[in-house]
Write an enzyme that holds these catalytic residues in place. Structure first.
Site, mmCIF file in Angstrom:
data_model
loop_
_atom_site.group_PDB
_atom_site.id
_atom_site.type_symbol
_atom_site.label_atom_id
_atom_site.label_comp_id
_atom_site.label_asym_id
_atom_site.label_seq_id
_atom_site.Cartn_x
_atom_site.Cartn_y
_atom_site.Cartn_z
ATOM 1 N N LYS A 55 0.820 -1.222 0.000
ATOM 2 C CA LYS A 55 0.000 0.000 0.000
ATOM 3 C C LYS A 55 0.850 1.267 0.000
ATOM 4 O O LYS A 55 0.365 2.340 -0.370
ATOM 5 C CB LYS A 55 -0.909 0.017 1.232
ATOM 6 C CG LYS A 55 -1.914 -1.116 1.284
ATOM 7 C CD LYS A 55 -3.202 -0.743 0.613
ATOM 8 C CE LYS A 55 -4.278 -1.802 0.812
ATOM 9 N NZ LYS A 55 -5.512 -1.489 0.140
ATOM 10 N N SER A 305 1.687 -9.700 0.121
ATOM 11 C CA SER A 305 1.180 -8.322 0.146
ATOM 12 C C SER A 305 1.561 -7.517 1.380
ATOM 13 O O SER A 305 1.666 -6.295 1.309
ATOM 14 C CB SER A 305 -0.340 -8.343 -0.013
ATOM 15 O OG SER A 305 -0.912 -9.207 0.963
#
Length: 316
Positions: A55, A305
């Site tokens: 992110k 991730s």
């Protein structure tokens, strides 16, 4: 519609733009996991990224693309996790305020991260309506720019830089896998794979307890998430509209994994690779292991991730 998607040149420019904000994360392999799964897996370790998740890329790109006038009023978002920390950090590096609306039940580790990066947390009830109305009030009061967590082209463009690095550093992949929640990482990954090597199969992985992307993919229309229930707290959100357009176009399949399978995969990564991953991060390996025939003998890229797990609450 397609022309609205970021071009390869735009993604390369985003990669250049966010250099001061990110790491070029390593690719790791495990011969033990390869043996267990019957394929060659290359793990792109975004759990080693700034703020501990991919992110950081999308948030940095979105912040850096604001005008000076917009920057002066700061940025705002609603997020229960990694996007919150990523935006708070990007704002701090840019020297601007960040207002982060977080549900009261967001993991403590993620609240601490936002505070640590200097973000101002505004708590709300743990439902989408409350998140959106609280954010609206914050934006009205501060004039801050809303940076959505995933359904936003500047964010998708930033997340796409992960696959850009992956495919530059690891050639000859047959498949590339990413988890899907809101779909920003998956959409960016699918777009880059299409630009750089259209023969790569892009496969998404999703928890069975939050399978709106799977349902939407097979129905050909977006079906919102209804009462998700999974240990993968980073994948609870509904699939974004822009992301769904890209996913329909460029993703070949979405595979599911149950919570016990996710926990098993997470544990395997801890034990075999000696690295920290959060439950959402283990979903692609879990889905791969639940569908081993599909991957046998292939070279598979897996995006890990993030690694923001509450170590006091490990599920094993």
């Amino acid at each position: 519609m397609k022309t609205a998607f970021p071009s390869l040149a735009a993604i390369e420019a985003a990669h250049e733009r966010i250099q001061p904000f990110i790491h070029r994360t390593p690719i790791l392999t495990s011969s033990a996991i390869n043996e267990i799964t019957g394929c060659e897996i290359y793990f792109k370790c975004e759990n080693f990224q700034k703020v501990g998740a991919f992110k950081a890329r999308g948030a940095a790109n979105a912040v850096m693309k604001l005008t000076d006038a917009q920057k002066s009023k700061g940025v705002a978002t609603h997020s229960s996790g990694n996007h919150a920390a990523a935006l708070a950090r990007a704002a701090r590096v840019a020297g601007i305020p960040a207002y982060i609306v977080m549900p009261s039940n967001a993991p403590d580790v993620k609240k601490k991260a936002v505070k640590g990066y200097g973000g101002e947390i505004i708590e709300c009830e743990p439902n989408l309506k409350s998140r959106e109305s609280t954010l609206e009030a914050v934006v009205e009061k501060t004039g801050a720019s809303f940076i959505p967590p995933f359904d936003y082209m500047d964010v998708i463009e930033g997340q796409a830089t992960c696959a850009l690095e992956f495919l530059e550093d690891q050639e000859n992949l047959d498949m590339i896998m990413a988890p899907v929640g809101g779909g920003g990482l998956l959409a960016g990954t699918a777009l880059v794979a299409n630009y750089l090597n259209p023969s790569i199969e892009v496969i998404a992985a999703e928890p069975k307890g939050a399978d709106d992307a799977f349902q939407s993919f097979h129905a050909g229309r977006r079906i919102p998430q209804a009462e998700p229930n999974t240990i993968a707290d980073g994948l609870l959100t509904s699939l974004g509209e822009l992301n769904f357009g890209l996913i329909k176009e460029y993703v070949s399949d979405i595979l599911l994994a149950s919570d016990p399978e996710i926990i098993e995969a997470m544990r395997m990564i801890f034990e075999r690779m000696k690295i920290v991953v959060e439950p959402s991060c283990a979903v692609p390996l879990a889905a791969l292991m639940a569908n081993q025939d599909k991957f046998r003998g292939k070279k598979v890229g897996v995006i890990l991730s993030g690694g923001n797990v509450d170590l006091g609450k490990l599920p094993f």
